[in-house]
Design an enzyme around this catalytic site. Structure first.
Site, short mmCIF file in Angstrom:
data_model
loop_
_atom_site.label_atom_id
_atom_site.label_comp_id
_atom_site.label_asym_id
_atom_site.label_seq_id
_atom_site.Cartn_x
_atom_site.Cartn_y
_atom_site.Cartn_z
CG HIS A 1 -1.98 -1.03 1.21
ND1 HIS A 1 -2.84 -1.21 0.15
CD2 HIS A 1 -2.29 -2.00 2.12
CE1 HIS A 1 -3.65 -2.23 0.41
NE2 HIS A 1 -3.33 -2.73 1.59
ZN LIG Z 1 -4.24 -7.01 2.63
#
Ligand SMILES: [Zn+2]
Length: 730
Positions: free
Chosen positions: A215
């Site tokens: 992320h």
């Molecule tokens: Zn995840």
């Protein structure tokens, strides 16, 4: 900070030593063999080294782990701050590796001998070391690096404040005083793991690392991630080994979309990023980016510039996906494209939060399925696969999944896998991904039609051509004509779809046939999978029933229900759509329109309904929405798909009436016969008088039961001698 699972020292040195010792031993063994008998000593050694390089299966699997990565933890120790990205995650996985005998646990002194005897028996340890600033900045901005570094120096109170600020919404991050060194080790571990694989010190490897990475964006931390481990590792390998590691495939099976990895490589033609994740129309984490210009995990985002086609998002419509969907994604999309791309290295961004048992993910991927996915990826890039841990929060699930992956890397065949049927919406998602990527990948093109291009050539949709031909045949045979339908009320798709015999309005008895379009069968050309007309067939079992009905003096209304209601604006490249609700609404308005404007106005009270295929939905909606029983003498349905209940909240008698006045032929291979509970259910009144056909497929069923159905229909209506059904029954 020293602990048993911490390996110090330089990885390259440690592993190269072990490896060359192994080589020396093998050399001793093979030197006496006759094949090398007349060779001089140095040549024998070279040959043997070459042999081992060729036999990559004799190289060990690597494993990177370091206890110090557990030190990243929440600075906020107050209650209710438990975080799913828990330090125990990597500990549990490594413990499971030891328990299953994948990692050596005996006395250190024994290890060299064991590794010489059987280099593939255990995973070889790859030490983690902190990544350098230069390495980090290959995938991150210097400002971002400086921000993470600053966590090292600020006070505990400030860390707590930061955590409170970040630990919600899209940022979803917690920080502690050891976050920075742990994050450096996590990246460094990923780098050396990939390097060892690229340089063939190991045949493949598993990096049990945290904090996770996928992320983390170029310039910001996010979703438990500080540095994006995998992109940094790939950039280092591409820089250090430009010849051996030019093209890299990243396969991200974490249940969340790897937004950071996608965006870092979005314009990169040499890194193919494929993510399989839950998308939920952009509502599932990480959700919509604050800047609407930033691509999210939607399947329409295919990369940009030179990277066009090198970003593939397989975003599920919902949670609840499992082995069937993941294996289908691999077989239909991932593997064909990966083979065409032909990478030098495969990196798996291996989150285990799609695993069965993970509450955040809500999916059902089993360890066996992870093993099969790993196994398929091992067929690429000479088997050079590096697995880097991402998310996964159920300690039991991540451990058993990671063990399954590690065993497969080490050479165990993947376990047997019973595949459940694939979710229909997921199958449509895969077809859409194929359509989006047809322009960029040869293997995605088969079966995809460029609709705007075809329409520019004045092409017709085949269902229009077929219906036209049917109309002409029925006109010349039986004088049938299209019924005028007021266009504002009904979709254009239904034009020409209702044909009637000229005697309809004053016929004594009428058959209304509501049916699917005829079946198309095509034998694809073996070379280029084109469809040739001479190898294609139209199978229309309805025609025989019309011929019979006309010969028995029935008035006939033939309603062809298109499988898909086309719109003027349907000009995208082939993207399969199916909207049950829309079809249902259209059928309902059509049959009610026909009832109100024609059938109910006629004098006859001997109307037979014949429903064929999915279109038998029309029979159901007519019975439920119009009080028409008085005029209907009987119903025959042929069903291969959904069985549809006929019941009404306001009319208790409807289901009983349906049961008494219908024959519902259900295909012999219908799911309802496979389970005694379902079979019992099917015999409820609301499903009509169900008859199990021994045939499969509508056309075979209609042929098989034609005589029986004709006789039954004849008994329901007044026959030539004036007998009626009622009289026969009494
Ligand atoms: Zn995840």
């Amino acid at each position: 900070m020293e602990s048993e699972d911490q390996v110090m020292g330089d990885s390259d040195v440690a592993i190269t030593n072990g490896h060359s010792e192994g080589l020396r031993l093998d050399n001793d063994d093979t030197a006496s063999e006759s094949a090398f008998h007349e060779e001089s000593e140095p040549s024998v050694i070279e040959d043997t080294i070459a042999l081992l390089r060729v036999r990559r299966g004799l190289l060990p699997t690597g494993c990177c782990y370091d206890d110090r990565m557990k030190l990243h933890m929440n600075a906020d120790f107050s209650p209710n701050t438990h975080h799913p990205e828990d330090p125990r995650r990597i500990h549990e996985i490594f413990k499971a590796f030891k328990k299953m005998g994948l990692v050596y646990t005996g006395p250190e002194s024994e290890l060299p001998r064991i590794m010489k005897d059987c280099p593939t028996k255990y995973m070889w340890r790859i030490p983690a070391r902190p990544a350098t600033r230069e390495e980090i900045c290959l995938a991150h901005s210097p400002e971002h690096l400086a921000w993470v570094e600053s966590l090292d120096t600020i006070s505990t109170a400030e860390l707590r404040e930061l955590t409170r600020r970040f630990d919600q919404g899209r940022e979803s991050l917690y920080v502690g005083s050891m976050s920075y060194p742990a994050a450096l080790l996590s990246v460094g571990g990923a780098i050396d793991t990939c390097k060892c694989v690229v340089t063939e010190q190991v045949k493949n490897a598993f990096a049990v690392i945290r904090p996770p990475g996928h992320h983390a964006e170029f310039d910001q931390p996010m979703g438990f991630c500080f540095f994006n481990n995998v992109p940094v590792a790939i950039r280092v390998c591409q820089q250090d080994y430009p010849e051996q590691c030019r093209k890299v495939l990243v396969l991200d099976w974490d249940v969340h979309h790897g937004n950071g990895t996608q965006n870092i490589f979005y314009q990169d033609p040499n890194v193919l990023y494929i993510s399989i994740h839950v998308y939920q129309n952009g509502m599932f984490y990480p959700g919509k980016p604050p800047n609407p210009m930033t691509p999210d995990g939607g399947i329409e985002h295919c990369g940009t510039g030179p990277g066009l086609g090198k970003n593939i998002n397989i975003g599920w419509h919902d949670q609840g996906m499992g082995d069937g969907e993941y294996m289908a994604a691999f077989q239909k999309i991932v593997m064909p494209i990966a083979k065409e791309f032909n990478p030098d290295l495969v990196v798996i961004s291996a989150g285990f939060d799609a695993a069965e048992g993970d509450e955040l993910g809500g999916c059902f991927v089993t360890p066996a399925c992870y093993a099969h996915m790993t196994h398929m990826l091992m067929s690429l890039a000479d088997g050079k696969v590096a697995v880097c841990l991402e998310g996964g929060y159920n300690l039991q699930a991540i451990s058993s999944s990671a063990v399954a992956v590690a065993r497969t890397l080490m050479g165990e065949p993947p376990p047997k896998l019973a595949l459940p049927k694939i979710n229909k919406e997921a199958a449509r998602t895969l077809a859409k991904v194929q359509a989006y990527h047809a322009p960029y990948w040869e293997c995605m093109r088969s079966g995809i039609v460029d609709v705007p291009d075809v329409q520019s050539l004045n092409a017709n949709r085949l269902h229009d051509v077929i219906r036209n031909a049917q109309r002409q045949v029925m006109q010349s045979k039986h004088g049938m004509i299209p019924l005028y339908i007021q266009r504002e009320l009904i979709s254009k798709s239904f034009e020409n779809q209702v044909l009637v015999t000229p005697n309809l309005h004053n016929a004594q008895k009428i058959i209304v046939i509501i049916h699917d379009p005829p079946q198309l069968l095509a034998q694809l050309d073996v070379i280029d999978t084109t469809v040739d007309a001479h190898n294609s067939w139209v199978v229309d079992g309805v025609m025989e029933y019309i011929d019979w009905a006309v010969s028995e003096n029935f008035g006939v209304m033939d309603i062809n229900v298109p499988a898909y209601v086309t719109h003027e604006e349907d000009i995208d490249s082939y993207i399969p759509e199916f909207n049950e609700k829309e079809i249902q609404e259209q059928i309902q308005s059509l049959v009610c329109y026909l009832w109100d404007n024609f059938l109910q106005l006629y004098e006859t009270d001997e109307i037979i309904l014949l429903g064929v295929g999915n279109a038998y939905l029309g029979v159901k909606v007519l019975l439920i929405n119009r009080d028409c029983r008085e005029k209907i003498a009987g119903i025959v349905n042929f069903v291969t798909g959904n069985l549809r209940p006929v019941k009404s909240d306001t009319d208790n008698e409807l289901s009983s009436w349906y049961k008494e006045n219908s024959r519902v032929y259900v295909a012999g291979d219908h799911a309802c016969w496979s389970d005694p509970d379902l079979t019992r259910k099917v015999h409820r009144r609301r499903f009509g008088t169900v008859v199990r056909s021994k045939m499969f497929g509508l056309n075979h069923m209609m042929r098989e039961h034609a005589e029986e159905a004709h006789e039954w229909i004849k008994r329901r209506v007044t026959n030539a001698e004036g007998d009626t059904t009622e009289e026969e029954k009494s």
